[in-house]
Design a protein around this motif. Structure first.
Motif, PDB file in Angstrom:
ATOM      1  N   ALA A 161       0.845  -1.198   0.000  1.00 37.23           N
ATOM      2  CA  ALA A 161       0.000   0.000   0.000  1.00 37.23           C
ATOM      3  C   ALA A 161       0.872   1.236   0.000  1.00 37.23           C
ATOM      4  CB  ALA A 161      -0.889   0.004   1.239  1.00 37.23           C
ATOM      5  N   PRO A 162       0.484   2.266  -0.775  1.00 39.41           N
ATOM      6  CA  PRO A 162       1.305   3.474  -0.735  1.00 39.41           C
ATOM      7  C   PRO A 162       1.238   4.065   0.672  1.00 39.41           C
ATOM      8  CG  PRO A 162      -0.718   3.849  -1.987  1.00 39.41           C
ATOM      9  CD  PRO A 162      -0.694   2.406  -1.636  1.00 39.41           C
ATOM     10  N   ARG A 163       2.337   4.517   1.168  1.00 45.27           N
ATOM     11  CA  ARG A 163       2.362   5.070   2.527  1.00 45.27           C
ATOM     12  C   ARG A 163       1.593   6.378   2.592  1.00 45.27           C
ATOM     13  NH1 ARG A 163       3.400   3.956   7.154  1.00 45.27           N
ATOM     14  NH2 ARG A 163       4.926   5.580   7.592  1.00 45.27           N
ATOM     15  N   HIS A 164       1.601   7.074   1.440  1.00 44.84           N
ATOM     16  CA  HIS A 164       0.935   8.375   1.400  1.00 44.84           C
ATOM     17  C   HIS A 164       0.067   8.438   0.146  1.00 44.84           C
ATOM     18  CE1 HIS A 164       3.946   9.614   4.350  1.00 44.84           C
ATOM     19  NE2 HIS A 164       4.871   9.146   3.529  1.00 44.84           N
ATOM     20  N   LEU A 165      -0.896   9.359   0.141  1.00 45.50           N
ATOM     21  CA  LEU A 165      -1.594   9.654  -1.111  1.00 45.50           C
ATOM     22  C   LEU A 165      -1.527  11.169  -1.323  1.00 45.50           C
ATOM     23  CD1 LEU A 165      -3.197   8.890  -3.602  1.00 45.50           C
ATOM     24  CD2 LEU A 165      -5.288   8.991  -2.241  1.00 45.50           C
ATOM     25  N   CYS A 166      -0.537  11.583  -2.134  1.00 45.44           N
ATOM     26  CA  CYS A 166      -0.331  13.016  -2.392  1.00 45.44           C
ATOM     27  C   CYS A 166      -0.848  13.411  -3.757  1.00 45.44           C
ATOM     28  CB  CYS A 166       1.156  13.351  -2.309  1.00 45.44           C
ATOM     29  SG  CYS A 166       1.840  13.010  -0.685  1.00 45.44           S
ATOM     30  N   HIS A 167      -0.805  12.486  -4.698  1.00 42.33           N
ATOM     31  CA  HIS A 167      -1.086  12.766  -6.100  1.00 42.33           C
ATOM     32  C   HIS A 167      -1.847  11.559  -6.636  1.00 42.33           C
ATOM     33  CE1 HIS A 167      -0.202  13.634 -10.334  1.00 42.33           C
ATOM     34  NE2 HIS A 167       0.299  14.802  -9.966  1.00 42.33           N
ATOM     35  N   ILE A 168      -2.763  11.783  -7.563  1.00 42.88           N
ATOM     36  CA  ILE A 168      -3.523  10.648  -8.094  1.00 42.88           C
ATOM     37  C   ILE A 168      -2.572   9.670  -8.800  1.00 42.88           C
ATOM     38  CG2 ILE A 168      -4.176  11.629 -10.352  1.00 42.88           C
ATOM     39  CD1 ILE A 168      -6.498   9.606  -7.992  1.00 42.88           C
ATOM     40  N   GLY A 169      -1.447  10.191  -9.298  1.00 42.83           N
ATOM     41  CA  GLY A 169      -0.449   9.341  -9.947  1.00 42.83           C
ATOM     42  C   GLY A 169       0.235   8.373  -8.986  1.00 42.83           C
ATOM     43  N   ASP A 170      -0.012   8.517  -7.690  1.00 44.01           N
ATOM     44  CA  ASP A 170       0.519   7.547  -6.721  1.00 44.01           C
ATOM     45  C   ASP A 170      -0.234   6.218  -6.799  1.00 44.01           C
ATOM     46  OD1 ASP A 170       2.149   9.582  -5.862  1.00 44.01           O
ATOM     47  OD2 ASP A 170       1.013  10.017  -4.029  1.00 44.01           O
ATOM     48  N   LEU A 171      -1.367   6.223  -7.514  1.00 43.75           N
ATOM     49  CA  LEU A 171      -2.203   5.017  -7.602  1.00 43.75           C
ATOM     50  C   LEU A 171      -2.228   4.485  -9.032  1.00 43.75           C
ATOM     51  CD1 LEU A 171      -5.315   6.280  -5.576  1.00 43.75           C
ATOM     52  CD2 LEU A 171      -3.476   4.815  -4.728  1.00 43.75           C
ATOM     53  N   THR A 172      -2.282   3.152  -9.154  1.00 43.20           N
ATOM     54  CA  THR A 172      -2.495   2.528 -10.461  1.00 43.20           C
ATOM     55  C   THR A 172      -3.994   2.285 -10.636  1.00 43.20           C
ATOM     56  OG1 THR A 172      -2.364   0.320  -9.522  1.00 43.20           O
ATOM     57  CG2 THR A 172      -0.280   1.302 -10.282  1.00 43.20           C
ATOM     58  N   VAL A 173      -4.394   1.877 -11.831  1.00 44.41           N
ATOM     59  CA  VAL A 173      -5.801   1.521 -12.056  1.00 44.41           C
ATOM     60  C   VAL A 173      -6.203   0.382 -11.110  1.00 44.41           C
ATOM     61  CG1 VAL A 173      -7.389   0.464 -13.710  1.00 44.41           C
ATOM     62  CG2 VAL A 173      -5.949   2.364 -14.414  1.00 44.41           C
ATOM     63  N   GLU A 174      -5.278  -0.565 -10.906  1.00 45.79           N
ATOM     64  CA  GLU A 174      -5.590  -1.689 -10.013  1.00 45.79           C
ATOM     65  C   GLU A 174      -5.819  -1.186  -8.588  1.00 45.79           C
ATOM     66  OE1 GLU A 174      -2.846  -1.754 -12.180  1.00 45.79           O
ATOM     67  OE2 GLU A 174      -4.149  -2.783 -13.615  1.00 45.79           O
ATOM     68  N   ASP A 175      -4.961  -0.246  -8.152  1.00 42.99           N
ATOM     69  CA  ASP A 175      -5.143   0.341  -6.808  1.00 42.99           C
ATOM     70  C   ASP A 175      -6.526   0.985  -6.698  1.00 42.99           C
ATOM     71  OD1 ASP A 175      -2.507  -0.210  -5.973  1.00 42.99           O
ATOM     72  OD2 ASP A 175      -1.753   1.701  -6.755  1.00 42.99           O
ATOM     73  N   MET A 176      -6.863   1.776  -7.735  1.00 41.07           N
ATOM     74  CA  MET A 176      -8.137   2.503  -7.686  1.00 41.07           C
ATOM     75  C   MET A 176      -9.311   1.530  -7.691  1.00 41.07           C
ATOM     76  SD  MET A 176      -7.419   5.989  -9.865  1.00 41.07           S
ATOM     77  CE  MET A 176      -6.547   5.400 -11.293  1.00 41.07           C
ATOM     78  N   ASP A 177      -9.243   0.520  -8.561  1.00 47.17           N
ATOM     79  CA  ASP A 177     -10.328  -0.475  -8.605  1.00 47.17           C
ATOM     80  C   ASP A 177     -10.496  -1.157  -7.255  1.00 47.17           C
ATOM     81  OD1 ASP A 177     -11.073  -0.027 -11.206  1.00 47.17           O
ATOM     82  OD2 ASP A 177      -9.841  -1.648 -12.046  1.00 47.17           O
ATOM     83  N   ARG A 178      -9.359  -1.484  -6.644  1.00 50.31           N
ATOM     84  CA  ARG A 178      -9.429  -2.177  -5.356  1.00 50.31           C
ATOM     85  C   ARG A 178     -10.060  -1.282  -4.288  1.00 50.31           C
ATOM     86  NH1 ARG A 178      -4.634  -2.109  -4.289  1.00 50.31           N
ATOM     87  NH2 ARG A 178      -4.859  -0.635  -2.582  1.00 50.31           N
ATOM     88  N   LEU A 179      -9.660   0.003  -4.281  1.00 51.25           N
ATOM     89  CA  LEU A 179     -10.232   0.934  -3.298  1.00 51.25           C
ATOM     90  C   LEU A 179     -11.739   1.124  -3.542  1.00 51.25           C
ATOM     91  CD1 LEU A 179      -7.335   3.547  -3.161  1.00 51.25           C
ATOM     92  CD2 LEU A 179      -8.128   2.139  -1.251  1.00 51.25           C
ATOM     93  N   LEU A 180     -12.134   1.182  -4.803  1.00 51.22           N
ATOM     94  CA  LEU A 180     -13.566   1.354  -5.105  1.00 51.22           C
ATOM     95  C   LEU A 180     -14.367   0.112  -4.716  1.00 51.22           C
ATOM     96  CD1 LEU A 180     -13.520   3.221  -8.558  1.00 51.22           C
ATOM     97  CD2 LEU A 180     -13.352   4.172  -6.262  1.00 51.22           C
ATOM     98  N   ASP A 181     -13.755  -1.060  -4.896  1.00 49.10           N
ATOM     99  CA  ASP A 181     -14.431  -2.295  -4.453  1.00 49.10           C
ATOM    100  C   ASP A 181     -14.606  -2.288  -2.937  1.00 49.10           C
ATOM    101  OD1 ASP A 181     -14.505  -3.185  -7.047  1.00 49.10           O
ATOM    102  OD2 ASP A 181     -12.773  -4.532  -6.859  1.00 49.10           O
TER     103      ASP A 181
END
Ligand code: NCD
Length: 312
Positions: free
Chosen positions: A5-25
């Motif tokens: 898991a990213p330690r921080h979320l500063c920029h949307i570029g810190d996440l991949t599509v897979e990260d985003m899909d997982r968070l939305l799930d």
């Protein structure tokens, strides 16, 4: 739960599509708990600190609600004028301190790049809740969640983003995320408020199909998602320039009726005249639902960054 898991979320570029899909799930699973229909105690004993140096209603309250719904606690400063920043303390010093009082920090700051700076000073995760005209990644997750729920998926839509594309941080984060999902975008703004050139080039390098327009009328018939934004008055160096573009767009029922079948209207809020209140009663209006989605989405993010096991 993903291990890296990213330690921080500063920029949307810190996440991949897979990260985003997982968070939305995960956010989907959090819906009942986000409404208080189920009680969760996964964050018992954990503390969220909210540090807001700019006005906020939705972002701050939905983060605080999210942490409380997860069973955690919240500390926050009353207002930026009441912190030691007013005495000249640097952001890094403030963050070091706050990190020793909490397990995760949510920061909103008028300066672009402030969240990155804070993340470097912090031993606990830092979440960017808006850094000047820079980024607003958690709003984007909320936006993506809303699109997915209303349209069934993110990718096969044409999204028109209208308003202040120059200073609007929600736009900057959202456009990058949509580019990652391969969504076609139409940027609707007066020339002076278009997406900055370097950002547009970057989106095109990512493979995004982008068009620009200056009126809503010329794009409404082909738009699946109309994303309105407020003209960011506070970021204009010259108020006369603001006045020239102040009321450039106004969505009303007539415009929505001319729209593509199933069109939805979104807005990160606050709105200041961009959407007529009569639109609120139509099935197209999704902005209040969008604001409500801030809670399950932020629950998902907090659970991820804190490494919590939540059954939802
Ligand atoms: C936005 C922001 O702060 O960038 N608000 C929000 O977080 N929902 C949009 C705005 O202020 O126009």
């Amino acid at each position: 739960m993903r291990s890296a898991a990213p330690r921080h979320l500063c920029h949307i570029g810190d996440l991949t599509v897979e990260d985003m899909d997982r968070l939305l799930d995960t956010a989907e699973r959090m819906l009942p708990a986000s409404r208080g229909e189920r009680v969760v105690s996964a964050a018992d004993g954990r503390i969220l600190a909210t540090l807001f140096y700019e006005p906020s209603t939705r972002t701050r309250l939905s983060f605080e609600s999210a942490m409380l719904r997860l069973g955690g606690d919240v500390i926050s400063t009353a207002e930026s004028g009441s912190t030691s920043t007013a005495k000249g303390e640097t952001l890094s010093d403030t963050i070091k301190m706050v990190a020793s009082y909490s397990d995760v920090i949510v920061l909103r700051h008028p300066r672009e790049g402030a969240a990155r700076l804070a993340a470097r000073a912090s031993r606990v995760p830092v979440i960017n809740a808006g850094d000047g005209a820079g980024q607003h990644p958690t709003q984007t997750l909320t936006d993506l969640f809303t699109i997915r729920k209303a349209k069934g998926a993110i990718a096969p839509n044409t999204v028109a983003i209208a308003g202040d594309l120059k200073y609007g941080r929600t736009v900057h984060s959202l456009a990058q995320a949509l580019a990652l999902y391969g969504v076609d975008m139409i940027f609707v703004a007066p020339e002076s408020l278009q997406v900055p050139q370097d950002m547009r080039e970057n989106l095109e390098r990512m493979g995004a199909k982008i068009r620009t327009a200056t009126t809503l009328e010329e794009v409404i018939a082909e738009t699946d998602v109309l994303y309105m934004t407020r003209i960011q008055k506070e970021r204009f160096p010259d108020l006369d320039e603001y006045r020239k573009v102040q009321n450039v767009f106004h969505v009303n029922n007539r415009l929505v009726a001319d729209g593509k079948k199933g069109i939805i209207v979104m807005h990160p809020l606050p709105r200041v005249g961009e959407i007529d209140p009569s639109v609120d009663e139509t099935p197209a209006a999704k902005y209040f639902e969008q604001a409500a989605h801030g809670v399950p989405v932020r629950m998902a993010l907090l659970a991820d960054l804190l490494g919590l096991e939540v059954r939802g």
